[in-house]
Scaffold this motif. Structure first.
Motif, PDB file in Angstrom:
ATOM      1  N   SER A   1      39.942  39.587  33.671  1.00 10.08           N
ATOM      2  CA  SER A   1      41.223  38.876  33.735  1.00 10.08           C
ATOM      3  C   SER A   1      42.430  39.795  33.613  1.00 10.08           C
ATOM      4  O   SER A   1      43.521  39.452  34.067  1.00 10.08           O
ATOM      5  N   GLY A   2      42.287  40.950  32.981  1.00 10.77           N
ATOM      6  CA  GLY A   2      43.435  41.833  32.766  1.00 10.77           C
ATOM      7  C   GLY A   2      43.701  42.768  33.933  1.00 10.77           C
ATOM      8  O   GLY A   2      42.985  42.780  34.939  1.00 10.77           O
ATOM      9  N   ASN A   3      44.735  43.577  33.764  1.00 12.63           N
ATOM     10  CA  ASN A   3      45.074  44.559  34.811  1.00 12.63           C
ATOM     11  C   ASN A   3      44.115  45.741  34.796  1.00 12.63           C
ATOM     12  O   ASN A   3      43.843  46.347  35.836  1.00 12.63           O
ATOM     13  N   GLN A   4      43.623  46.095  33.616  1.00 11.56           N
ATOM     14  CA  GLN A   4      42.717  47.233  33.492  1.00 11.56           C
ATOM     15  C   GLN A   4      41.269  46.740  33.548  1.00 11.56           C
ATOM     16  O   GLN A   4      40.609  46.547  32.541  1.00 11.56           O
ATOM     17  N   ARG A   5      40.820  46.521  34.760  1.00 16.02           N
ATOM     18  CA  ARG A   5      39.445  46.045  34.928  1.00 16.02           C
ATOM     19  C   ARG A   5      38.467  47.202  34.897  1.00 16.02           C
ATOM     20  O   ARG A   5      38.776  48.304  35.361  1.00 16.02           O
TER      21      ARG A   5
ATOM     22  N   SER B   1      35.265  49.366  36.242  1.00 20.49           N
ATOM     23  CA  SER B   1      34.785  49.597  37.612  1.00 20.49           C
ATOM     24  C   SER B   1      33.331  49.175  37.777  1.00 20.49           C
ATOM     25  O   SER B   1      32.839  49.078  38.899  1.00 20.49           O
TER      26      SER B   1
ATOM     27  N   GLN C   1      35.046  47.121  44.872  1.00 18.85           N
ATOM     28  CA  GLN C   1      35.956  47.167  43.720  1.00 18.85           C
ATOM     29  C   GLN C   1      35.248  47.010  42.372  1.00 18.85           C
ATOM     30  O   GLN C   1      35.834  47.289  41.336  1.00 18.85           O
TER      31      GLN C   1
ATOM     32  N   TYR D   1      38.567  54.529  42.646  1.00 15.83           N
ATOM     33  CA  TYR D   1      39.654  55.422  42.213  1.00 15.83           C
ATOM     34  C   TYR D   1      39.120  56.817  41.956  1.00 15.83           C
ATOM     35  O   TYR D   1      37.931  57.043  41.795  1.00 15.83           O
TER      36      TYR D   1
END
Length: 361
Positions: free
Chosen positions: A261-265, A267, A294, A361
């Protein structure tokens, strides 16, 4: 004059004789089979139980009569005759239906053509009275022996109760908990470590873990194996990246919602079984997160679900059917804890499919 006696001839063919009514055939008993095969009841019993003391010609004659009349020995009646039951019990408290089905298939593989039958007893090990329920099940069915499936196999109080009443049992668990001749060890820790090594080899460092319930020894072993393997490679899992769930699809959904749910998922996510991994798939699809581009996902058990997901799920294969077969076979030995039976082990291994790739990334 005396009246002359007149004989009246029977009305030939006037009426056909009424057919004699035959009573419907009753199921043949062991006494009937013995009479028809011209052998003793004891000989029939020996044929049923595959005794080597019967001559081949006699065995074939008895078996032919049994086939002719579709004779099937009644397990309960056999139990009375032999002062023991021909029933194997399987006691389980596991929320994963496919796991239990595969375990039953394995047990049936073991008892096929043995004259034994399988009866199952689902229970809720969170209920304080569940051991009393198992006790009644064993006594009422007069069981020959009991297979204990995780998580009830991890309950020492249950094993002690069975030992106290003289009921043989076998236990399936991730580590050794009993005498070797009663244990099927699954080494879950090693399978989880292999999953960690695989994700690390792809370059993942921000990895999350969805564990099973803390009341399950398998959940502790899988968590420890995964965390320790990553630690050896310099990757530490923060507490926020470890979420406990319940080995169910729904609990996997809830855990994945927290992690994604957050921005820092993360990998990559390792789920403690395939049901929870499927929950991750649902949340990822709903959030527009592509697997594996992703997010990489690995499960555990390699149930049929793993190959039916899209993309197909990489999963640690646990040979559940083999586990059931071995555990049931242990109960068919002549004596509980027989010296001829050593401890048994099955080894998990990772099956790589399409759900993982190096991080974007």
């Amino acid at each position: 004059m005396p009246r002359k006696k007149t004989e009246h001839p029977a009305p030939a063919l006037a009426k056909a004789a009424a057919p004699v009514r035959q009573a419907p055939d009753k199921a043949k008993t062991i006494n009937d089979i013995a009479r028809l095969a011209e052998v003793s009841k004891k000989t029939v019993s020996r044929v049923i139980n595959h005794s080597p003391l019967v001559h081949q010609e006699t065995r074939e004659r008895v078996e032919a009569v049994m086939r002719q009349f579709n004779y099937t020995p009644d397990p309960f009646a056999r139990g009375l005759a032999f002062r023991r039951s021909f029933l194997i019990g399987m006691v389980y408290d596991n929320p994963t239906a496919q796991y239990i089905v595969n375990m039953q298939y394995g047990a049936l593989d073991a008892i096929r053509d043995s004259g034994f039958e399988l009866v199952v007893h689902p229970c809720d090990s969170r209920n304080p009275g569940y051991i009393d329920g198992v006790h009644r099940f064993v006594q009422q069915q007069k069981l020959h022996g009991v297979m204990l499936v995780p998580r009830v196999s991890e309950d020492q109080a249950l094993a002690d109760m069975l030992a106290d009443i003289g009921c043989r049992y076998s236990r399936i668990a991730s580590v050794s908990l009993d005498e070797a001749s009663r244990m099927v060890i699954t080494h879950d820790r090693d399978g989880a470590a292999e999953a960690a090594d695989y994700l690390q080899s792809l370059g993942h460092r921000d990895i999350a873990l969805i564990t099973g319930p803390s009341s399950y020894r398998s959940a502790h072993e899988r968590t420890a194996g995964f965390v320790e393997a990553l630690s050896k490679r310099g990757i530490e899992l923060p507490a926020a990246r470890i979420v406990e769930a319940g080995y169910t699809f729904e609990s996997g959904v809830a855990a994945a919602e927290r992690l994604l749910s957050g921005n820092q998922r993360p990998s990559a996510i390792f789920a403690g079984n395939d049901e929870m991994a499927a929950g991750v798939y649902k949340v990822a699809l709903r959030a527009g997160i592509s697997i594996p581009q992703q997010l990489s996902v690995v499960g555990f058990d390699d149930s049929p679900l793993a190959s039916r997901l899209w993309p197909a799920l990489s999963s640690v294969r646990l040979p559940v059917r083999d586990m059931g077969r071995i555990a049931a076979s242990m109960l068919l030995q002549s004596e509980p804890g027989a010296a001829s039976v050593a401890s048994a082990s099955v080894r998990p291994h990772l099956v790589v499919r399409d759900s993982c790739q190096p991080p974007a990334y």
